[in-house]
Write a protein that holds these residues in place. Structure first.
Motif, PDB file in Angstrom:
ATOM      1  N   ARG A 177     -15.206 -61.911-110.122  1.00  0.00           N
ATOM      2  CA  ARG A 177     -15.693 -63.268-109.777  1.00  0.00           C
ATOM      3  C   ARG A 177     -16.505 -63.845-110.939  1.00  0.00           C
ATOM      4  O   ARG A 177     -16.415 -65.030-111.250  1.00  0.00           O
ATOM      5  CB  ARG A 177     -16.549 -63.223-108.502  1.00  0.00           C
ATOM      6  N   MET A 178     -17.291 -62.971-111.569  1.00  0.00           N
ATOM      7  CA  MET A 178     -18.086 -63.411-112.726  1.00  0.00           C
ATOM      8  C   MET A 178     -17.152 -63.924-113.831  1.00  0.00           C
ATOM      9  O   MET A 178     -17.389 -64.963-114.450  1.00  0.00           O
ATOM     10  CB  MET A 178     -18.898 -62.204-113.245  1.00  0.00           C
TER      11      MET A 178
ATOM     12  N   ASP B 298      -5.921 -54.432-112.655  1.00  0.00           N
ATOM     13  CA  ASP B 298      -7.189 -55.176-112.629  1.00  0.00           C
ATOM     14  C   ASP B 298      -7.168 -56.236-111.521  1.00  0.00           C
ATOM     15  O   ASP B 298      -6.102 -56.573-111.003  1.00  0.00           O
ATOM     16  CB  ASP B 298      -7.390 -55.896-113.972  1.00  0.00           C
ATOM     17  N   LEU B 299      -8.341 -56.784-111.232  1.00  0.00           N
ATOM     18  CA  LEU B 299      -8.430 -57.946-110.345  1.00  0.00           C
ATOM     19  C   LEU B 299      -8.415 -59.162-111.258  1.00  0.00           C
ATOM     20  O   LEU B 299      -9.394 -59.420-111.971  1.00  0.00           O
ATOM     21  CB  LEU B 299      -9.711 -57.896-109.516  1.00  0.00           C
TER      22      LEU B 299
ATOM     23  N   THR C 201     -10.479 -60.231-120.647  1.00  0.00           N
ATOM     24  CA  THR C 201      -9.966 -59.518-119.480  1.00  0.00           C
ATOM     25  C   THR C 201     -10.929 -58.366-119.215  1.00  0.00           C
ATOM     26  O   THR C 201     -11.561 -57.864-120.149  1.00  0.00           O
ATOM     27  CB  THR C 201      -8.536 -58.975-119.698  1.00  0.00           C
ATOM     28  N   LEU C 202     -11.055 -57.989-117.948  1.00  0.00           N
ATOM     29  CA  LEU C 202     -11.967 -56.906-117.583  1.00  0.00           C
ATOM     30  C   LEU C 202     -11.180 -55.737-117.043  1.00  0.00           C
ATOM     31  O   LEU C 202     -10.354 -55.904-116.143  1.00  0.00           O
ATOM     32  CB  LEU C 202     -12.957 -57.388-116.518  1.00  0.00           C
ATOM     33  N   ARG C 203     -11.448 -54.569-117.560  1.00  0.00           N
ATOM     34  CA  ARG C 203     -10.777 -53.350-117.090  1.00  0.00           C
ATOM     35  C   ARG C 203     -11.836 -52.346-116.651  1.00  0.00           C
ATOM     36  O   ARG C 203     -12.711 -51.974-117.429  1.00  0.00           O
ATOM     37  CB  ARG C 203      -9.943 -52.793-118.255  1.00  0.00           C
ATOM     38  N   ALA C 204     -11.778 -51.945-115.388  1.00  0.00           N
ATOM     39  CA  ALA C 204     -12.704 -50.917-114.904  1.00  0.00           C
ATOM     40  C   ALA C 204     -12.371 -49.591-115.573  1.00  0.00           C
ATOM     41  O   ALA C 204     -11.205 -49.211-115.657  1.00  0.00           O
ATOM     42  CB  ALA C 204     -12.579 -50.774-113.389  1.00  0.00           C
ATOM     43  N   LEU C 205     -13.387 -48.900-116.054  1.00  0.00           N
ATOM     44  CA  LEU C 205     -13.166 -47.581-116.655  1.00  0.00           C
ATOM     45  C   LEU C 205     -12.600 -46.627-115.610  1.00  0.00           C
ATOM     46  O   LEU C 205     -13.113 -46.540-114.493  1.00  0.00           O
ATOM     47  CB  LEU C 205     -14.500 -47.023-117.172  1.00  0.00           C
TER      48      LEU C 205
ATOM     49  N   ASP D 269     -17.003 -52.752-105.045  1.00  0.00           N
ATOM     50  CA  ASP D 269     -17.912 -53.904-105.015  1.00  0.00           C
ATOM     51  C   ASP D 269     -18.158 -54.451-106.420  1.00  0.00           C
ATOM     52  O   ASP D 269     -18.155 -55.665-106.639  1.00  0.00           O
ATOM     53  CB  ASP D 269     -19.271 -53.523-104.383  1.00  0.00           C
ATOM     54  N   ARG D 270     -18.364 -53.553-107.371  1.00  0.00           N
ATOM     55  CA  ARG D 270     -18.620 -54.045-108.743  1.00  0.00           C
ATOM     56  C   ARG D 270     -17.344 -54.657-109.341  1.00  0.00           C
ATOM     57  O   ARG D 270     -17.406 -55.657-110.050  1.00  0.00           O
ATOM     58  CB  ARG D 270     -19.159 -52.916-109.636  1.00  0.00           C
ATOM     59  N   ALA D 271     -16.202 -54.042-109.041  1.00  0.00           N
ATOM     60  CA  ALA D 271     -14.947 -54.616-109.552  1.00  0.00           C
ATOM     61  C   ALA D 271     -14.773 -56.042-109.021  1.00  0.00           C
ATOM     62  O   ALA D 271     -14.375 -56.951-109.750  1.00  0.00           O
ATOM     63  CB  ALA D 271     -13.768 -53.731-109.153  1.00  0.00           C
TER      64      ALA D 271
END
Ligand code: SF4
Ligand code: SF4
Length: 343
Positions: free
Chosen positions: A309-310, A336-337, A275-279, A302-304
């Motif tokens: 997508r990555m 998160d997205l 899972t990805l979490r933006a700081l 944009d990076r989120a």
């Protein structure tokens, strides 16, 4: 493919500042006072639009976004400019919607630079017993949908004690609610810890690798063992099964997209769902983060979007569908997205 406008709004809203409530506005549901996650330490509420939802800090005094209530129809502006129509406020069970997510102890003997929990002024989680948790879940079920129960904890006294306390809570919930999906987010230091939690009745486990690289990990989690977490993630897949093990990576700590991609590939290759979490910076972690990693640019919408997508692309290539997860942050989606749910 045309980007869903509301997906970008979710990225902007979740990375932006708080929401100012109109004077005299009465929240339809009680506020959530989180002790973990990006909103730790603030009073927050869940705002939904379309299929998306975002948990945001709220206040009557200030905020980058402003809530407007026109005869019960809610909308948001951003610094006075139109931002989002058709907003709904959703009830929170405990910490998140449709889920009872308990932080057994916000205190922690470690000091990860991004983590607000041990830096909160008071111990808001004091006294959560297994029986108390079962009682709280039962109370919530009277008026709300409780789709799953999740448990996290800071590490107090020892990893052993903390895992055993979590297992006791899992066992109590499992005994009372045989069909309830249960998720656990421990800091484990041996495979036995993972087995104890599985045997107590947990269905899903989240063990966070936290950073894209070892070098960043040494700066932000100097007291933790990243290699150990890596090895134990493999044990967790053996014990819990494919699709039942997740691991969070915080991005925005100075890593490159190539480094992020590499760690996502490594985790997916081990059958672990990343899972990805933006700081996020908040009142509790700003100083410690600056001391650990210096001035690093904030994560942009944009990076989120591109990293989400990555992640989705990586999950698809490894045939890992996080759509099957029923607990913790993947099920919640508020911060998160989330691939297969938002994107
Ligand atoms: S181990 Fe690190 S991230 Fe986890 S609660 Fe403790 S300080 Fe926070
Ligand atoms: S996404 Fe995770 S951290 Fe955020 S509110 Fe939901 S459960 Fe908490």
């Amino acid at each position: 493919m045309e980007e869903d406008v509301n997906l970008r709004k979710k990225a902007e809203l979740s990375l932006g500042g708080g929401i100012r409530l109109p004077k005299g506005f009465v929240m339809p549901y009680r506020l959530s006072r989180s002790t973990a996650g990006p909103g730790a330490g603030s009073s927050s509420a869940v705002f939904a639009f379309g299929k998306y939802r975002v948990k945001k800090g709220v206040s009557y005094d200030s905020g980058e976004f402003e809530l407007h209530d026109e005869g019960g129809v809610l909308s948001l502006t951003r610094n006075g400019e139109p931002f989002l129509n058709g907003v709904d406020i959703k009830p929170v069970v405990y910490h998140c919607p449709e889920q009872a997510f308990f932080n057994l102890d916000q205190r922690c003997m470690y000091n990860c630079a991004f983590c607000a929990s041990p830096r909160l002024d008071r111990n808001a989680t004091k006294g959560l017993t297994p029986e108390g948790i079962v009682g709280m879940v039962k109370d919530a079920m009277v008026s709300k949908t409780v789709g799953s129960v999740s448990l996290t904890s800071g590490v107090v006294d020892s990893v052993d004690d903390t895992v055993r306390r979590m297992a006791d809570a899992v066992y109590a919930v499992r005994s009372e609610f045989p069909d309830m999906p249960i998720g656990v987010e421990p800091y484990a230091s041996c495979a036995e810890h993972i087995r104890i939690l599985k045997e107590a009745g947990a269905d899903e486990i989240k063990m966070n690798l936290e950073t894209a690289t070892e070098a960043i990990f040494r700066k932000v989690c100097p007291e933790l063992d990243r290699d150990g977490i890596f090895r134990l993630l493999s044990s967790a897949v053996d014990i819990f099964g494919r699709g039942r093990v997740t691991s969070n990576i915080i991005f925005g700590l100075g890593e490159t997209d190539a480094e992020l991609k590499e760690i996502l590939e490594d985790l997916c290759g081990m059958d672990v769902i990343p899972t990805l979490r933006a700081l996020r910076y908040n009142a509790y972690n700003g100083e410690s983060l600056k001391a650990a990693i210096g001035d690093v640019p904030k994560v942009t919408p944009d990076r989120a979007l591109s990293t989400a997508r990555m992640l989705k692309d990586c999950l698809e290539r490894y045939d890992l569908d996080s759509g099957g997860c029923r607990t913790m942050c993947i099920e919640c989606t508020c911060c998160d997205l989330v691939p297969f749910r938002d994107i």
